[in-house]
Scaffold this active site. Structure first.
Site, PDB file in Angstrom:
ATOM      1  N   HIS A  82       0.854  -1.195   0.000  1.00  0.00           N
ATOM      2  CA  HIS A  82       0.000   0.000   0.000  1.00  0.00           C
ATOM      3  C   HIS A  82       0.889   1.242   0.000  1.00  0.00           C
ATOM      4  CE1 HIS A  82      -3.814  -2.161   0.633  1.00  0.00           C
ATOM      5  NE2 HIS A  82      -3.072  -3.007   1.312  1.00  0.00           N
ATOM      6  N   TYR A 349       3.865  -5.197   9.598  1.00  0.00           N
ATOM      7  CA  TYR A 349       3.771  -3.736   9.625  1.00  0.00           C
ATOM      8  C   TYR A 349       4.949  -3.139  10.398  1.00  0.00           C
ATOM      9  CZ  TYR A 349      -1.149  -3.893   8.056  1.00  0.00           C
ATOM     10  OH  TYR A 349      -2.311  -4.079   7.352  1.00  0.00           O
TER      11      TYR A 349
END
Length: 370
Positions: A82, A349
């Site tokens: 992303h 993440y």
């Protein structure tokens, strides 16, 4: 451009929200009248497992990050997935309707500042916005007691695999062939044949029609979470944010490379954009550990309040740039479920965040030395 945020389909406000939430006519909804009026892919079974501390030969966050780099190239200082996105700021106005199920202060009546980020999937910072029908919205709710609620949502209600290894294998199977620049169909078929749990996501993708705007996109939590009420009771829940902006299908043939970001900036220059936070509550037997399976549409849905976004800012120096939207950072009153993707998402993440912030710092230091 005219603001259509208050337009509603025929049949009254309750029917309008049912349509917006995608619920059948008799689905139970708990809504305050004020809210009705406005209605209009992820990665180990535990943190140690995900990090490879217990079994180093198994999948680790570094493996996942490296797989995205192999697919899209490494772009120092940027997110590994992303990658292309834009920051937004605004607030959430809770109406108190979710408090019977969660004691989290974010659901008590009142306003909470929000930092967010819209993005498109993949690790290419120059990918056209319309290249994929999937898009994401990440949010950070800054609560007055110092707690935070961070959530990373996708426009798909489910994902392609329910295990970290299955997700990783999908990233590898999707790697572009150097000769064509596209994934190898035979490799993808082999993956899908080996992962029957991917069938619901593939069916969703086949029938889904993306809208022409971030503003008219519905975003889903994907994973289930445990809500804890004031008495300590546990309630399995998922959530989504449902847009007030009417949906118009995306015309890919007419889409410019930055069509979604440009549209968002233009809309916010004309006024705020709003979504309703819809919390879906599970019934006994609904799985909390399988993000490839949606719960039935007749499950109770609570409209917990309104998310209002007011401003868009470049991610190069905007408030979302240095935020790790780890979905396991939760306030008191919300707990993770036993979905193995949650710990794996957190690990991946964190690894991506540490890499990109280190690269940013090295670039600044190197530039200063010159």
């Amino acid at each position: 451009m005219r603001d259509h945020s208050d337009s509603q389909p025929a049949g009254g406000p309750a029917e309008a929200l049912r349509r917006a939430l995608g619920l059948p006519d008799r689905a139970p909804i708990l809504l305050p009248l004020a809210a009705i009026a406005g209605a209009g892919a992820l990665l180990a079974a535990g943190y140690a497992y995900a990090a490879g501390w217990v079994t180093p030969q198994r999948l680790t966050p570094q493996h996942v990050v490296d797989a995205f780099g192999a697919n899209f190239g490494v772009h120092p200082g940027l997110r590994r997935n992303h990658t292309k996105g834009i920051c937004v700021t605004g607030h959430f106005d809770a109406n108190g309707m979710a408090t019977p199920w969660s004691s989290a202060t974010v659901f008590a009546p009142g306003r909470t500042p929000v930092i967010g980020r819209f993005a498109v999937p993949g690790g290419n910072p120059a990918v056209p916005d319309a290249a994929s029908p999937v898009r994401s919205l990440a949010l950070l709710f800054q609560l007055p007691n110092g707690e935070q609620w961070r959530t990373g949502m996708n426009s798909s209600p489910i994902v392609v695999s329910n295990t970290p290894q299955g997700f990783f294998d999908n990233v590898v199977a999707s790697r572009p062939d150097p000769a064509t620049g596209k994934p190898d169909p035979a490799r993808l078929k082999a993956y899908f044949d080996a992962h029957p749990e991917s069938a619901p996501f593939r069916a969703w993708l086949k029938d889904f029609r993306a809208t022409s705007s971030f503003a008219s996109t519905r975003f889903y939590s994907i994973n289930a979470f445990r809500f804890v009420d004031a008495a300590g009771g546990i309630h399995l829940a998922r959530w989504s944010v449902v847009p007030e902006t009417p949906a118009v299908p995306l015309d890919k043939a007419q889409a410019t490379p930055n069509v979604l970001q440009d549209d968002l900036v233009q809309r916010l220059q004309q006024g705020p954009l709003r979504w309703h936070l819809a919390i879906q509550l599970a019934q006994p037997g609904d799985p909390g550990n399988d993000a490839t399976r949606a719960w039935p549409d007749d499950r109770r849905v609570v409209d917990a309040g309104v998310l209002t976004l007011e401003r868009a800012v470049s991610q190069d120096d905007g408030p979302c740039r240095d935020v790790n939207f780890d979905p396991t950072i939760l306030p008191k009153g919300i707990l993770v479920s036993d979905d193995p993707l949650l710990a794996a998402r957190s690990g991946a993440y964190s690894r991506s965040y540490n890499l990109r912030t280190g690269e940013q710092a090295a670039r600044i230091t190197h530039g200063g030395a010159q």
